[in-house]
Enzyme design. Structure first.
Site, PDB file in Angstrom:
ATOM      1  N   LYS A  54     -64.273   2.246  34.751  1.00  0.00           N
ATOM      2  CA  LYS A  54     -62.919   2.823  34.769  1.00  0.00           C
ATOM      3  C   LYS A  54     -61.892   1.737  35.085  1.00  0.00           C
ATOM      4  CE  LYS A  54     -64.708   7.393  35.830  1.00  0.00           C
ATOM      5  NZ  LYS A  54     -64.928   8.511  36.756  1.00  0.00           N
ATOM      6  N   GLN A  98     -64.763  10.019  42.857  1.00  0.00           N
ATOM      7  CA  GLN A  98     -65.975   9.946  42.038  1.00  0.00           C
ATOM      8  C   GLN A  98     -67.049  10.892  42.579  1.00  0.00           C
ATOM      9  OE1 GLN A  98     -66.099   8.316  39.168  1.00  0.00           O
ATOM     10  NE2 GLN A  98     -68.213   8.846  38.748  1.00  0.00           N
ATOM     11  N   ASP A 121     -58.668  13.913  36.443  1.00  0.00           N
ATOM     12  CA  ASP A 121     -59.990  14.391  36.031  1.00  0.00           C
ATOM     13  C   ASP A 121     -59.892  15.776  35.371  1.00  0.00           C
ATOM     14  OD1 ASP A 121     -62.174  12.678  36.427  1.00  0.00           O
ATOM     15  OD2 ASP A 121     -62.208  13.041  38.589  1.00  0.00           O
TER      16      ASP A 121
HETATM   17  N1  GUN Z   1     -69.016  11.866  38.051  1.00  0.00           N
HETATM   18  C1  GUN Z   1     -69.527  11.996  36.805  1.00  0.00           C
HETATM   19  N2  GUN Z   1     -68.533  12.204  35.920  1.00  0.00           N
HETATM   20  C2  GUN Z   1     -67.377  12.219  36.611  1.00  0.00           C
HETATM   21  C3  GUN Z   1     -66.015  12.365  36.247  1.00  0.00           C
HETATM   22  O1  GUN Z   1     -65.658  12.561  35.087  1.00  0.00           O
HETATM   23  N3  GUN Z   1     -65.119  12.303  37.271  1.00  0.00           N
HETATM   24  C4  GUN Z   1     -65.477  12.105  38.542  1.00  0.00           C
HETATM   25  N4  GUN Z   1     -64.516  12.067  39.466  1.00  0.00           N
HETATM   26  N5  GUN Z   1     -66.740  11.955  38.920  1.00  0.00           N
HETATM   27  C5  GUN Z   1     -67.681  12.004  37.949  1.00  0.00           C
END
Ligand code: GUN
Length: 294
Positions: A54, A98, A121
């Site tokens: 990211k 996350q 998200d």
């Molecule tokens: N863990 C796995 N996929 C995601 C996501 O899209 N966002 C977040 N915050 N955690 C994740």
């Protein structure tokens, strides 16, 4: 790439180029770059790698990003205080925590603490609710990415029967709503299948577009696929592979080789949905920075 492959790397690249141009424009207007904050708690290997991706993605399109890292015993109260601070910080456009989180922290409490206007998200009930009532909001990254992948590859969803297998809060459930909405790239007839669905094989064979999101490596073989169907494979499970330097490889939910001759289009794993998910977060962070939704 041949024209049977739904190429997520290529299409995500197109969207990233568009975003980079928008950032350049924004800077010309004297504004700061979009800024994403990712909170990472604990040492989960997958999470570390996702957050690093990211950060790299942000840099590629000219966004800034900050990672706030804490040990696995970081308290829920500290996290709530941090989120309140990030909500109030005008230099932060988007904020993600996350997942997964350590067991002592409530995921739903954390998701609901992030202000909906910074929830890039798209997990907050306000954003999910907005999608339900067809009002613009942050759409979760994977459903958004799949809609873009189909649309930009010339696969029309309108009037098609789409079977989505898997009803997770992040992928299957919001995707089934999104694709059935009266929006560009939507208007499909969607069936959401799950572990209690009877005759799954026969149901999947009815699908014009089959979307699999169950996390079971190579579960869907040719008996699940109609001749000429479009297949979108959301699964990314690590499976042991001695031939690979890492000792593992990513496997989708679909047995790619077994269904390939039968389908009209299919996403590879890796290189299909994954890159589209990553660009979905960038898209949302862009919207947040421009206050387009809130
Ligand atoms: N863990 C796995 N996929 C995601 C996501 O899209 N966002 C977040 N915050 N955690 C994740």
């Amino acid at each position: 790439m041949n024209d049977k492959i739904l190429d997520g790397v290529f299409i995500a690249g197109e969207i990233k180029s568009e975003l980079a141009l928008k950032v350049a424009d924004r800077l010309k207007q004297g504004k700061r770059p979009p800024h994403l904050v990712a909170v990472l708690i604990g040492e989960d290997g997958g999470s570390l790698s996702y957050v690093q991706h990211k950060v790299n993605d942000c840099a590629q399109v000219g966004f800034t990003s900050t990672v706030k890292r804490f040990p696995a015993d970081y308290s829920e109260a500290s996290l709530m205080a941090l989120i309140a601070e990030l909500n109030a910080n005008k230099n932060v456009d988007g904020c993600i925590v996350q997942l997964p989180l350590p067991a002592h922290i409530s995921v739903s409490k954390v998701i609901e603490a992030i202000h909906p206007s910074k929830d890039v998200d798209g997990f907050h009930p306000v954003n999910l609710g907005r999608m339900m009532v067809n009002v613009p909001g942050f759409v979760p990254a994977t459903p958004w990415g799949i809609l873009q992948l189909l649309k930009r590859s010339g696969v029309g969803a309108q009037g098609e029967h789409i079977v989505v297998v898997g009803r997770s809060q992040i992928v299957g459930s919001p995707l089934s709503v999104l694709l059935s909405r009266d929006i560009s790239g939507g208007n499909a007839t969607v069936t959401l299948a799950h572990r209690y669905t009877r005759n799954l094989e026969a149901l999947c064979r009815e699908a014009d577009i089959l979307i699999t999101a169950i996390g079971k490596p190579a579960f869907f073989g040719e008996s699940y696929v109609k001749e000429g169907a479009v297949v979108v494979d959301v699964g990314t499970t690590r499976v042991a592979d001695a031939a690979n330097a890492k000792g593992w490889r990513l496997s989708g939910d679909v047995n790619f080789e077994r269904v390939y001759d039968k389908v009209s289009k299919i996403t590879p794993v890796p290189g299909g949905v994954g890159p589209m998910t990553r660009v979905g977060l960038l898209h949302n962070t862009w919207l947040a920075s421009e206050n387009i939704l809130y």
